[in-house]
Design a protein around this motif. Structure first.
Motif, PDB file in Angstrom:
ATOM      1  N   HIS A 145     118.475  88.890  53.231  1.00  0.00           N
ATOM      2  CA  HIS A 145     117.062  88.810  53.629  1.00  0.00           C
ATOM      3  C   HIS A 145     116.268  88.210  52.478  1.00  0.00           C
ATOM      4  O   HIS A 145     116.366  88.694  51.343  1.00  0.00           O
ATOM      5  CB  HIS A 145     116.549  90.213  53.971  1.00  0.00           C
ATOM      6  CG  HIS A 145     115.072  90.255  54.182  1.00  0.00           C
ATOM      7  ND1 HIS A 145     114.417  89.360  55.014  1.00  0.00           N
ATOM      8  CD2 HIS A 145     114.092  91.059  53.662  1.00  0.00           C
ATOM      9  CE1 HIS A 145     113.125  89.624  55.009  1.00  0.00           C
ATOM     10  NE2 HIS A 145     112.903  90.639  54.190  1.00  0.00           N
TER      11      HIS A 145
ATOM     12  N   HIS B 117     106.690  86.521  57.157  1.00  0.00           N
ATOM     13  CA  HIS B 117     107.483  87.470  56.389  1.00  0.00           C
ATOM     14  C   HIS B 117     108.675  86.788  55.709  1.00  0.00           C
ATOM     15  O   HIS B 117     108.721  86.701  54.488  1.00  0.00           O
ATOM     16  CB  HIS B 117     107.926  88.618  57.307  1.00  0.00           C
ATOM     17  CG  HIS B 117     108.739  89.675  56.640  1.00  0.00           C
ATOM     18  ND1 HIS B 117     108.888  90.941  57.162  1.00  0.00           N
ATOM     19  CD2 HIS B 117     109.486  89.657  55.501  1.00  0.00           C
ATOM     20  CE1 HIS B 117     109.661  91.655  56.358  1.00  0.00           C
ATOM     21  NE2 HIS B 117     110.041  90.890  55.344  1.00  0.00           N
TER      22      HIS B 117
ATOM     23  N   HIS C 129     112.449  85.859  51.212  1.00  0.00           N
ATOM     24  CA  HIS C 129     111.026  85.618  51.486  1.00  0.00           C
ATOM     25  C   HIS C 129     110.605  84.236  50.994  1.00  0.00           C
ATOM     26  O   HIS C 129     109.536  84.110  50.399  1.00  0.00           O
ATOM     27  CB  HIS C 129     110.173  86.630  50.727  1.00  0.00           C
ATOM     28  CG  HIS C 129     110.128  88.010  51.290  1.00  0.00           C
ATOM     29  ND1 HIS C 129     109.284  88.975  50.803  1.00  0.00           N
ATOM     30  CD2 HIS C 129     110.821  88.601  52.298  1.00  0.00           C
ATOM     31  CE1 HIS C 129     109.453  90.105  51.473  1.00  0.00           C
ATOM     32  NE2 HIS C 129     110.396  89.902  52.387  1.00  0.00           N
TER      33      HIS C 129
ATOM     34  N   GLU D  93     109.858  97.597  58.557  1.00  0.00           N
ATOM     35  CA  GLU D  93     111.090  96.855  58.864  1.00  0.00           C
ATOM     36  C   GLU D  93     111.827  97.440  60.074  1.00  0.00           C
ATOM     37  O   GLU D  93     112.315  96.705  60.926  1.00  0.00           O
ATOM     38  CB  GLU D  93     112.030  96.849  57.652  1.00  0.00           C
ATOM     39  CG  GLU D  93     111.849  95.667  56.730  1.00  0.00           C
ATOM     40  CD  GLU D  93     110.524  95.689  56.007  1.00  0.00           C
ATOM     41  OE1 GLU D  93     109.848  96.736  55.985  1.00  0.00           O
ATOM     42  OE2 GLU D  93     110.148  94.639  55.468  1.00  0.00           O
TER      43      GLU D  93
HETATM   44 ZN   LIG Z   1     111.121  91.374  53.618  1.00  0.00          ZN
END
Ligand SMILES: [Zn+2]
Ligand SMILES: CSC[C@@H](O)[C@@H](O)C(=O)COP(=O)(O)O
Length: 234
Positions: free
Chosen positions: A113, A198, A115, A173
């Motif tokens: 994950h 996000h 950003h 989340e």
């Molecule tokens: Zn995040």
């Protein structure tokens, strides 16, 4: 604990720390943003980053280690049956329900994950999906199809379309879990999802593949944003 300390640079705990450091320097996980999960295919242990820490400074001892427990009762915050077998004095990543969903439903062994600015900006230009074709880098992305003889994943061709679904961000989340499951259903070949304003979640059968997909996607998102600025149509 033995499961987190290893001199092998390819051990999941070491890989999570070295890759998080690399991703920080790419500006993909600044200011505690971003997270990662790797399943060790020999032990089936899942290694997950802690929450709210500077991800580039993490050490193996800071990671959570989980193992599957089929008898476990599920709850809202832990909808998948896993026991924590090593817990640092930190909170587990808020992304952990999403990571476990990718491990469970997509048989992913790694989830990243990030950003990056590209992954945020693109969600302001496109609504439900990001689509791109006729770009060489698409050939590094999986098609979701397997070679019937070798059983190996077939990648997309130059002319194929790469589609990355976009979902809306939510306050927490774990609130993204239902949208993520919808993506699994509607886009069975997807290996990534963009979350508006996000970032990006990418999953793959190995951490090497997930990294290649993440790098390729981010490169293609960057190209698409520049093409948009130059008034070139995808
Ligand atoms: Zn995040
Ligand atoms: C900059 S805060 C970002 C978090 O809310 C979340 O989106 C994130 O990427 C990391 O969450 P974390 O709980 O630290 O693993």
């Amino acid at each position: 604990m033995d499961s987190i300390h290893s001199f092998d640079s390819r051990h999941p705990a070491n890989l999570i720390c070295s890759l998080s450091n690399q991703f920080f320097h790419k500006e993909w996980c600044l200011g505690t943003g971003g997270a990662m999960s790797i399943r060790d295919t020999t032990t089936n242990y899942i290694y997950i980053t802690p929450s709210g820490v500077q991800k580039e400074l993490m050490q193996p001892k800071d990671l959570y280690v989980l193992t599957k427990n089929e008898n476990k009762n599920k709850n809202r915050n832990q909808p998948y049956p896993y026991d924590i077998i090593y817990s640092p004095p930190l909170k587990i990543s808020d992304c952990s329900p999403l990571f476990l969903a990718c491990h469970e439903h997509k048989d992913a062994n790694a989830v990243i994950h990030t950003h990056s600015q590209n992954s945020v900006l693109i969600t302001l230009l496109f609504d439900k999906e990001f689509n791109i074709s006729n770009m060489e880098q698409i050939k590094a992305m999986p098609s979701g199809r397997k070679d019937p003889e070798t059983g190996k994943q077939i990648n997309l061709s130059f002319n194929d379309n790469l589609c990355i679904p976009i979902i809306d961000n939510r306050p927490h989340e774990h609130d993204l879990l239902n949208s993520l499951k919808d993506v699994f259903e509607k886009y069975p070949n997807a290996c990534a999802v963009l979350v508006r304003r996000h970032g990006l979640f990418v999953w793959g059968p190995t951490i090497d593949k997930a990294k290649i997909y993440n790098e390729s996607i981010d490169y293609l998102l960057g190209l698409a944003i520049k093409m948009h600025q130059l008034n070139i149509h995808i």
